[in-house]
Design an enzyme around this catalytic site. Structure first.
Site, PDB file in Angstrom:
ATOM      1  N   ASN A  89     -50.718 -10.672   8.393  1.00 57.21           N
ATOM      2  CA  ASN A  89     -52.163 -10.913   8.503  1.00 57.21           C
ATOM      3  C   ASN A  89     -52.819 -11.345   7.195  1.00 57.21           C
ATOM      4  O   ASN A  89     -54.023 -11.337   7.062  1.00 57.21           O
ATOM      5  CB  ASN A  89     -52.871  -9.672   9.071  1.00 57.21           C
ATOM      6  CG  ASN A  89     -52.674  -8.450   8.186  1.00 57.21           C
ATOM      7  OD1 ASN A  89     -52.064  -8.555   7.110  1.00 57.21           O
ATOM      8  ND2 ASN A  89     -53.173  -7.311   8.620  1.00 57.21           N
ATOM      9  N   ASP A 117     -45.713  -9.914   5.588  1.00 50.10           N
ATOM     10  CA  ASP A 117     -47.164  -9.774   5.773  1.00 50.10           C
ATOM     11  C   ASP A 117     -47.624 -10.753   6.856  1.00 50.10           C
ATOM     12  O   ASP A 117     -47.622 -11.961   6.633  1.00 50.10           O
ATOM     13  CB  ASP A 117     -47.840 -10.083   4.422  1.00 50.10           C
ATOM     14  CG  ASP A 117     -49.349 -10.130   4.518  1.00 50.10           C
ATOM     15  OD1 ASP A 117     -49.899  -9.657   5.533  1.00 50.10           O
ATOM     16  OD2 ASP A 117     -49.985 -10.649   3.569  1.00 50.10           O
ATOM     17  N   ASP A 133     -46.561  -5.516   7.045  1.00 52.15           N
ATOM     18  CA  ASP A 133     -47.115  -4.729   8.146  1.00 52.15           C
ATOM     19  C   ASP A 133     -46.145  -4.678   9.322  1.00 52.15           C
ATOM     20  O   ASP A 133     -45.092  -5.310   9.293  1.00 52.15           O
ATOM     21  CB  ASP A 133     -48.473  -5.315   8.569  1.00 52.15           C
ATOM     22  CG  ASP A 133     -48.414  -6.825   8.698  1.00 52.15           C
ATOM     23  OD1 ASP A 133     -47.474  -7.321   9.346  1.00 52.15           O
ATOM     24  OD2 ASP A 133     -49.288  -7.529   8.124  1.00 52.15           O
ATOM     25  N   HIS A 156     -35.965   3.001  -2.125  1.00 50.86           N
ATOM     26  CA  HIS A 156     -37.268   2.688  -2.720  1.00 50.86           C
ATOM     27  C   HIS A 156     -37.594   3.539  -3.946  1.00 50.86           C
ATOM     28  O   HIS A 156     -38.688   3.418  -4.490  1.00 50.86           O
ATOM     29  CB  HIS A 156     -38.356   2.874  -1.654  1.00 50.86           C
ATOM     30  CG  HIS A 156     -38.457   4.306  -1.219  1.00 50.86           C
ATOM     31  ND1 HIS A 156     -37.454   4.949  -0.528  1.00 50.86           N
ATOM     32  CD2 HIS A 156     -39.425   5.241  -1.411  1.00 50.86           C
ATOM     33  CE1 HIS A 156     -37.800   6.197  -0.308  1.00 50.86           C
ATOM     34  NE2 HIS A 156     -38.997   6.399  -0.834  1.00 50.86           N
ATOM     35  N   ASP A 157     -36.688   4.423  -4.342  1.00 51.03           N
ATOM     36  CA  ASP A 157     -36.962   5.293  -5.491  1.00 51.03           C
ATOM     37  C   ASP A 157     -36.088   4.973  -6.702  1.00 51.03           C
ATOM     38  O   ASP A 157     -36.250   5.606  -7.749  1.00 51.03           O
ATOM     39  CB  ASP A 157     -36.702   6.766  -5.103  1.00 51.03           C
ATOM     40  CG  ASP A 157     -37.739   7.303  -4.130  1.00 51.03           C
ATOM     41  OD1 ASP A 157     -38.900   6.853  -4.183  1.00 51.03           O
ATOM     42  OD2 ASP A 157     -37.383   8.173  -3.313  1.00 51.03           O
ATOM     43  N   ASP A 172     -39.922   7.736   8.859  1.00 50.75           N
ATOM     44  CA  ASP A 172     -39.927   8.566   7.664  1.00 50.75           C
ATOM     45  C   ASP A 172     -41.019   9.614   7.859  1.00 50.75           C
ATOM     46  O   ASP A 172     -42.195   9.262   7.951  1.00 50.75           O
ATOM     47  CB  ASP A 172     -40.271   7.654   6.466  1.00 50.75           C
ATOM     48  CG  ASP A 172     -39.744   8.171   5.151  1.00 50.75           C
ATOM     49  OD1 ASP A 172     -39.772   9.389   4.958  1.00 50.75           O
ATOM     50  OD2 ASP A 172     -39.339   7.346   4.319  1.00 50.75           O
ATOM     51  N   ASP A 193     -38.453  13.413   4.595  1.00 48.67           N
ATOM     52  CA  ASP A 193     -38.742  13.355   3.172  1.00 48.67           C
ATOM     53  C   ASP A 193     -38.627  14.753   2.549  1.00 48.67           C
ATOM     54  O   ASP A 193     -39.180  15.718   3.098  1.00 48.67           O
ATOM     55  CB  ASP A 193     -40.175  12.821   3.007  1.00 48.67           C
ATOM     56  CG  ASP A 193     -40.543  12.482   1.583  1.00 48.67           C
ATOM     57  OD1 ASP A 193     -40.050  11.480   1.068  1.00 48.67           O
ATOM     58  OD2 ASP A 193     -41.345  13.243   0.985  1.00 48.67           O
ATOM     59  N   GLU A 240     -33.723  13.976   3.348  1.00 48.34           N
ATOM     60  CA  GLU A 240     -33.620  13.599   1.935  1.00 48.34           C
ATOM     61  C   GLU A 240     -33.427  14.892   1.146  1.00 48.34           C
ATOM     62  O   GLU A 240     -34.369  15.669   0.969  1.00 48.34           O
ATOM     63  CB  GLU A 240     -34.876  12.885   1.446  1.00 48.34           C
ATOM     64  CG  GLU A 240     -34.721  12.433  -0.003  1.00 48.34           C
ATOM     65  CD  GLU A 240     -36.033  12.240  -0.753  1.00 48.34           C
ATOM     66  OE1 GLU A 240     -36.008  11.653  -1.847  1.00 48.34           O
ATOM     67  OE2 GLU A 240     -37.080  12.699  -0.268  1.00 48.34           O
TER      68      GLU A 240
END
Ligand code: GLC
Length: 522
Positions: A24, A22, A30, A315-316, A99, A196, A255
């Site tokens: 900011n 991060d 980000d 991430h799943d 992605d 995806d 995917e």
């Protein structure tokens, strides 16, 4: 074919942008945060980054519900920040893979707002509308896949959340608009795409009922033959591939949702995608014969012009270190990492996997992921594997200066990049060495693979071989000392790498949970 092809021989590293860094102070990672850590990634030795979505999104599914496919969500930066990230990555010879979620949009996407407004508007047929619920199709995240929209007095279809309506890919205008999205990013200079749930784009034109089968959730109680993997896909992949091939060394990995390795292989190759994910490893226990079976099955389908790939974490799903390691000990995590990075196939690393990050545990009230909220405690959702990257031992792990969107794992004070850089035997240094061996030895990139023992009980051992080189990878999956395979005992090898600090030479017995890599003397 060039000798070194980045997507075939290199390592691809997945970044979940909101959890990486991060810059900011808004608690979300980000794009400038990623740019600031490119040197770290370059030192790690990876060849490409895949960025999970950073596009404008209402966040119903944390970025996988997109309201504009050709812009950056202000919370993650600007288009200028993206261009800068791309340029800085390229300077370091790191490719950038985006992605793309083209199966569905957010329900806040202007296309859907227009489509939903009335039955008579230019986009009325851009989504899948029906007067009555036509079939038994279910949503992955729970409930029926059809939701009523009073504006049109009709139902629309969504494979995922209600907030993620599926596009009607049978409509040529939709198809063109989506190919334009791809073209937009290609022109901007990106190197590839992770598509995806690409195998869901087309649904049966007659919307027939799926046959029933046994399963836990209603979605799993159907055979998905009419809402996935439809034949129209192939012509589209053909078109997409020729578009990709009109640029230099671009790449598309799909995917393959709810699909077998056979299916993934079927979608890959000339005239189709460069690759489609095989998730089989993610279902395997910490057991050498289980992994060998998975490797051999895949290697059998992925032969000739189909190039395999391997994934342990994303991430799943639960992180590999949480699935296989015991407590904070990294022995087992190193064994599976050594396997991932020495197989014949592109390895995908998930951010933090190189430092052995574990899943966080969350109270019910802390769960953000919609399927987790719905199915708790049967299924706790996917927040646990998405926690902030652990950079150092400062408050919030050096990820942010404020409380992050998800909690940092409590082990961050000791498990972090800065600490592991100081420890020669850390999993981070081990991962770096594995990646650099893969770079140095072509046999580890495209050499053939042969198992040394057909049904291993404790030790998985395989050879990677080109005409000039033979590498042996020996992985002790057991907690006891084990002897080396006689095939290795009988030839001359040099030790390239061991995960154990006490190994004397190439031939000494294997330590518990040791990963060892040897090169044959020539
Ligand atoms: C894919 C993504 C997942 C997302 C789903 C819907 O499976 O990996 O995170 O929820 O698609 O877009």
């Amino acid at each position: 074919m060039p000798d070194f092809l980045w997507w075939r021989d290199g390592v691809i590293y997945q970044i979940y942008p909101r959890s990486f860094a991060d810059s900011n102070g808004n608690g979300l990672g980000d794009l400038p945060g990623i740019t600031a850590h490119l040197d770290y990634l370059s030192d790690l030795g990876i060849d490409a980054i895949w960025l999970s979505p950073f596009y404008p999104t209402p966040d119903a599914d944390f970025g996988y519900d997109i309201s504009d496919h050709t812009d950056v969500d202000l919370r993650f930066g600007t288009m200028g920040d993206f261009d800068n990230l791309l340029a800085e990555a390229h300077k370091r010879n790191i490719r950038v893979v985006l992605d793309l979620v083209l199966n569905h949009t957010s329900d806040q996407h202007p296309w859907f707002l227009e489509s939903r407004a009335s039955r008579k508007n230019p986009k009325s047929d851009w989504y899948i509308w029906q007067d009555h619920i036509p079939n038994n199709w279910q949503s992955v995240f729970g409930g029926r896949a059809w939701t009523y929209a009073p504006e049109r007095e009709q139902y629309f279809y969504h494979m995922f959340l209600t907030e993620q309506p599926d596009l009607n890919w049978h409509n040529p205008e939709v198809r063109q608009a989506q190919l334009d999205v791809i073209r937009f990013w290609l022109e901007r200079g990106v190197d590839g795409f992770r598509l995806d749930v690409f195998n869901l784009y087309f649904k049966d034109a007659m919307l027939r009922n799926n046959p029933k089968k046994l399963g836990l959730r209603p979605f799993d109680q159907q055979r998905h033959i009419y809402d996935a993997d439809r034949p129209e896909m192939i012509a589209l992949l053909n078109e997409l591939r020729s578009m990709m091939d009109s640029y230099t060394e671009r790449y598309a990995v799909g995917e393959t949702f709810i699909a077998s390795p056979e299916k993934a292989a079927w979608y890959s190759g000339p005239g189709k995608l460069h690759a489609a994910f095989n998730f089989d490893f993610t279902f395997r226990r910490y057991n050498p014969s289980q992994f060998l079976e998975s490797i051999q099955r895949w290697d059998q389908f992925a032969s000739g012009e189909i190039w395999p790939n391997y994934v342990l974490s994303n991430h799943d799903i639960v992180r590999a270190a949480s699935r296989y390691a015991k407590g904070e000990d990294d022995g087992r995590a190193k064994v599976v990492l050594a396997m991932l990075l020495t197989l014949r196939g592109t390895p995908f690393l998930y951010y933090g996997e190189e430092i052995g990050m574990r899943d966080i545990s969350l109270k019910r009230s802390e769960i953000l992921d919609p399927p987790g909220q719905r199915y708790w405690p049967l299924y706790k959702g996917r927040d646990a594997c998405r926690s902030p990257m652990q950079w150092d031992d400062s408050p919030f792990a050096g990820f942010s200066t404020v409380k992050p969107w998800l909690p940092v794992h409590p082990n961050y004070a000791t498990r972090n990049v800065a600490a592991q850089l100081e420890q020669p035997d850390s999993i981070l240094h081990f991962t770096r060495r594995l990646i650099s061996l893969r770079k140095e030895y072509p046999a580890l990139q495209h050499g053939a693979i042969t198992a040394m023992t057909p049904k291993p009980r404790k030790v998985l051992a395989y050879l990677r071989k080109t005409h000039e080189q033979t590498i042996a990878v020996v992985l002790n999956f057991s907690g006891s000392k084990e002897s080396l395979d006689s095939a290795i005992q009988n030839s001359s090898w040099n030790l390239l790498l061991s995960s154990s600090t006490t190994v004397g030479n190439a031939r000494s017995p294997l330590e518990p949970h040791e990963a060892r890599i040897l090169v044959e003397e020539t």
